[in-house]
Design an enzyme around this catalytic site. Structure first.
Site, PDB file in Angstrom:
ATOM      1  NE  ARG A   1      -3.548   2.686   0.692  1.00  0.00           N
ATOM      2  CZ  ARG A   1      -3.032   4.031   0.598  1.00  0.00           C
ATOM      3  NH1 ARG A   1      -1.801   4.343   0.277  1.00  0.00           N
ATOM      4  NH2 ARG A   1      -3.841   4.947   0.653  1.00  0.00           N
ATOM      5  CE  LYS A   2       6.203   0.967  -3.240  1.00  0.00           C
ATOM      6  NZ  LYS A   2       5.442   0.028  -3.845  1.00  0.00           N
TER       7      LYS A   2
HETATM    8  O1  S5P Z   1      11.386   0.314  -4.651  1.00  0.00           O
HETATM    9  C1  S5P Z   1      10.351  -0.554  -5.050  1.00  0.00           C
HETATM   10  C2  S5P Z   1       9.440  -0.872  -4.100  1.00  0.00           C
HETATM   11  C3  S5P Z   1       8.432  -1.763  -4.407  1.00  0.00           C
HETATM   12  S1  S5P Z   1       7.370  -2.407  -3.105  1.00  0.00           S
HETATM   13  N1  S5P Z   1      10.495  -0.859  -6.282  1.00  0.00           N
HETATM   14  C4  S5P Z   1       9.220  -1.777  -6.710  1.00  0.00           C
HETATM   15  O2  S5P Z   1       9.410  -2.121  -7.924  1.00  0.00           O
HETATM   16  N2  S5P Z   1       8.306  -2.062  -5.822  1.00  0.00           N
HETATM   17  C5  S5P Z   1       7.264  -2.995  -6.118  1.00  0.00           C
HETATM   18  O3  S5P Z   1       7.696  -4.256  -6.536  1.00  0.00           O
HETATM   19  C6  S5P Z   1       6.450  -2.356  -7.388  1.00  0.00           C
HETATM   20  O4  S5P Z   1       5.396  -1.390  -6.909  1.00  0.00           O
HETATM   21  C7  S5P Z   1       6.076  -3.641  -7.883  1.00  0.00           C
HETATM   22  O5  S5P Z   1       4.847  -4.004  -7.508  1.00  0.00           O
HETATM   23  C8  S5P Z   1       7.118  -4.643  -7.777  1.00  0.00           C
HETATM   24  C9  S5P Z   1       8.129  -4.867  -8.835  1.00  0.00           C
HETATM   25  O6  S5P Z   1       7.489  -5.324 -10.031  1.00  0.00           O
HETATM   26  P1  S5P Z   1       8.325  -5.800 -11.420  1.00  0.00           P
HETATM   27  O7  S5P Z   1       7.195  -6.202 -12.363  1.00  0.00           O
HETATM   28  O8  S5P Z   1       9.175  -4.667 -11.670  1.00  0.00           O
HETATM   29  O9  S5P Z   1       9.317  -6.938 -10.749  1.00  0.00           O
END
Ligand code: S5P
Length: 259
Positions: free
Chosen positions: A91-92
């Site tokens: 949810r951040k």
């Molecule tokens: O710094 C961050 C923090 C989070 S929680 N960078 C991110 O990418 N995330 C989350 O991790 C982002 O909201 C997404 O749900 C997931 C990464 O997704 P991907 O498809 O790039 O692996």
């Protein structure tokens, strides 16, 4: 940073959900978090059912699900029980304590009712964590603070990381760890969760940056890796998920052997 096993580290945790998560990792032999970033109830439940056996934690963005009803979180809870994973709503939160308390407990999603773990930016300071703790503590929930983001140009500098750790230390029974690219502290009870992970290093078109599971765990001291599109956009998410699980688990075993 910490060559102890997850189970050994669980003994240092003040939060029962942190202990459960660490013990679950060793029991199931997985340190993989699936980021199930899909937009329909059916897709989310299908992923949770197919990939549940491979993961320790299922991470959701509940507000991107277009047909959300409470049925979804009820069913997710059943699948979590069946496949033994925990649920993490990404949810951040990032607001004053009085506001986040309401966002966490109420609204459309009632996040505190079904998410074992949620996260918040540390930016607003300790009052926000206190507000979330007022709701989450009595339900044995855990909070993860977003310390260092994976995206290019993120404003999360060294000073910000130090201050994030200080806030976490004030709430060590409720804050279980961090979303971070590097471990923030040698204390064994903090759980470092790292997104921006893919089998091939690279970036997307909107500033996301990727490192490999091995690099995240061995070089950056991540404890759990968070993988979204690397798995869910693959031709066969089940096969791909298994690959991530194996690579990430091998990296953890290698790290433990360095004792
Ligand atoms: O710094 C961050 C923090 C989070 S929680 N960078 C991110 O990418 N995330 C989350 O991790 C982002 O909201 C997404 O749900 C997931 C990464 O997704 P991907 O498809 O790039 O692996």
């Amino acid at each position: 940073m910490s060559p102890l096993s997850y189970t050994e580290r669980a003994k240092y945790c003040l939060s029962s959900i942190a202990r459960r998560l660490l013990e679950l990792c060793d029991e199931k032999e997985t340190n993989l978090i699936l980021s199930a970033d899909v937009t329909s109830t059916e897709q989310l439940l299908t992923l949770a059912n197919q990939l549940g056996p491979e993961i320790c934690l299922l991470k959701t963005h509940i507000d991107i699900v277009e047909d959300f009803t409470p049925y979804l979180t009820l069913e997710l809870g059943k699948l979590a029980h069946k496949h033994r994973f925990l649920i993490f709503e990404d949810r951040k939160f990032s607001d004053i304590g009085n506001t986040v308390k309401q966002q966490y407990a109420g609204g459309m999603y009632h996040i505190a009712e079904w998410a074992d773990i949620t996260n918040a930016h540390s930016l607003p300071g300790p009052g926000m964590v206190e507000g979330l703790a007022e709701v989450g503590r009595k339900k044995n929930r855990g909070l993860v603070l977003v310390a260092e983001m994976s995206s290019i140009g993120a404003l999360t500098n060294e000073e910000y990381l130090k201050n994030t750790l200080k806030i976490a230390e004030q709430f060590a029974d409720f804050v279980i760890g961090f979303i971070t690219q590097h471990a923030l502290s040698a204390d064994p009870h903090w759980i470092n969760m790292t997104p921006g992970v893919k089998l091939q290093e690279g970036k997307d078109k909107l500033g996301q940056q990727y490192i490999t599971p091995e690099k995240a765990i061995i070089e950056h001291h991540a404890d759990l890796i968070i993988v979204g599109r690397g798995i869910i956009a693959a031709a066969d998410p089940v096969i791909e998920c298994h690959k991530y699980r194996e690579q990430s688990w091998k990296a953890y075993q290698k790290r433990c052997q360095k004792k």
